[in-house]
Design an enzyme around this catalytic site. Structure first.
Site, short mmCIF file in Angstrom:
data_model
loop_
_atom_site.label_atom_id
_atom_site.label_comp_id
_atom_site.label_asym_id
_atom_site.label_seq_id
_atom_site.Cartn_x
_atom_site.Cartn_y
_atom_site.Cartn_z
N ASP A 31 -7.10 51.87 108.51
CA ASP A 31 -8.37 52.01 107.59
C ASP A 31 -8.21 52.77 106.45
O ASP A 31 -6.99 53.52 106.59
CB ASP A 31 -9.53 52.29 108.45
CG ASP A 31 -9.54 53.53 109.33
OD1 ASP A 31 -8.48 54.19 109.15
OD2 ASP A 31 -10.34 53.89 110.07
N ASN A 52 -19.09 58.24 118.28
CA ASN A 52 -20.00 57.25 118.43
C ASN A 52 -19.16 55.79 118.99
O ASN A 52 -19.68 55.04 119.01
CB ASN A 52 -20.64 56.79 117.37
CG ASN A 52 -19.88 56.28 116.18
OD1 ASN A 52 -18.98 56.46 116.28
ND2 ASN A 52 -20.49 56.10 114.96
N HIS A 81 -16.51 54.47 117.80
CA HIS A 81 -16.15 53.57 116.88
C HIS A 81 -14.41 53.64 116.75
O HIS A 81 -13.80 54.67 117.41
CB HIS A 81 -16.34 53.78 115.25
CG HIS A 81 -16.09 55.20 114.82
ND1 HIS A 81 -16.63 56.06 114.00
CD2 HIS A 81 -14.48 55.76 114.55
CE1 HIS A 81 -16.04 56.94 113.58
NE2 HIS A 81 -14.72 56.67 113.77
N GLU A 132 -18.05 50.66 113.17
CA GLU A 132 -19.06 51.43 113.70
C GLU A 132 -19.81 50.57 114.76
O GLU A 132 -19.84 49.35 114.49
CB GLU A 132 -20.04 51.73 112.40
CG GLU A 132 -19.36 52.81 111.47
CD GLU A 132 -19.28 54.01 111.84
OE1 GLU A 132 -19.02 54.34 113.12
OE2 GLU A 132 -19.35 55.04 110.83
#
Ligand code: GLP
Length: 263
Positions: free
Chosen positions: A67, A136, A138, A143
């Protein structure tokens, strides 16, 4: 998925690096999927040391990063391209022209994402993908609510991720809220996946990934569908696993089997 629970972060880095060294020594032109974040840094240091000691060479390796932030240039100090140069590429015998990071500054991000996918396929696919994990759950910048079939695309970051990553940015520095990330579908196509997690802050995400339902609410749970995924975690990140002792027992049995097969 295979869950390897080790004493601490240093052991996690060493174990993970060994998998990468073996992979590259087996196939010198391996296609690596690489990750940023603080967790993989120690693994990169192990790889740099192994390269200096001539235990592994990156001269024929190709790589794709997971990313990149949108709207910043590759030479920006907070860009993931810059991170990769600083943390790994500048210190090993890799040819930088063989390394790719999603172009966060592309004039046409949609076309750039499609090209990234094509480039991965043209290289023969990713042999081994390194992952960290967000609090979380990800992976990359996928996400919660990301499609489990998603491909490389522009993704909006959650406030939780923006807050978690704010520590890397100066007080007056612009922090992007958008990213380009490989999709979960892209990640699932890599031949092997190695996810690292250390520290108590990741314990809930790891528990949901390993023992929770397969769900877009927990992007890393998609790895339950991968045939060759290994999670290398320290005791702190493993602390919320209900069946922790069972995973340790499986590893002992796996080790015995490996030793037997090597005979
Ligand atoms: C960022 C990256 C992820 C990484 C995550 C966790 O959001 N896009 O790829 O896994 O941070 O980072 P850390 O290892 O610093 O906890």
């Amino acid at each position: 998925m295979k869950v390897v629970i080790l004493k601490d972060a240093a052991a996690v880095a060493a174990y993970g690096a060994e998998i990468f060294v073996k992979q590259i020594n087996k196939k010198n032109h391996s296609v690596l999927g690489l990750a940023t974040g603080s967790t993989p840094v120690a693994l990169y240091q192990e790889l740099i040391a192994a390269n200096k000691e001539s235990k592994v060479s990156f001269s024929a390796v190709r790589s794709f990063n997971l990313d990149e932030y949108m709207g910043i240039e590759g030479d920006h100090p907070q860009s993931y391209r810059h991170f990769m140069n600083e943390e790994l590429f500048n210190h090993v015998d890799i040819d930088k022209s063989n390394t790719q990071v999603p172009p966060g500054n592309a004039a046409n991000p949609i076309e750039a994402c499609e090209k990234y996918e094509r480039d991965i396929v043209d290289m023969g696919g990713i042999d081994i993908q390194l992952l960290g994990i967000g609090r979380n759950a990800h992976i990359g910048f996928n996400e919660p609510s990301s499609s489990l079939a998603s491909r490389t695309r522009v993704k909006t970051l959650t406030q939780a991720t923006i807050d978690d990553n704010a520590r890397f940015f100066g007080a007056d520095e612009h922090q992007p809220h958008l990213s380009i990330t490989m999709g979960i579908g892209t990640i699932l196509e890599s031949k092997k996946v190695v996810l690292l997690a250390t520290g108590e802050g990741k314990a809930e995400a790891i528990q949901a990934t390993v023992e929770g339902p397969l769900s877009a609410a927990c992007p890393a749970s998609a790895l339950q569908m991968h045939r060759n995924a290994v999670l290398i975690i320290d005791e702190a990140a493993a602390s919320k696993l209900v069946d922790k002792e069972f995973y340790k027992h499986i590893e002992v049995e796996n080790q015995k089997l490996e030793e037997m097969l090597e005979l």
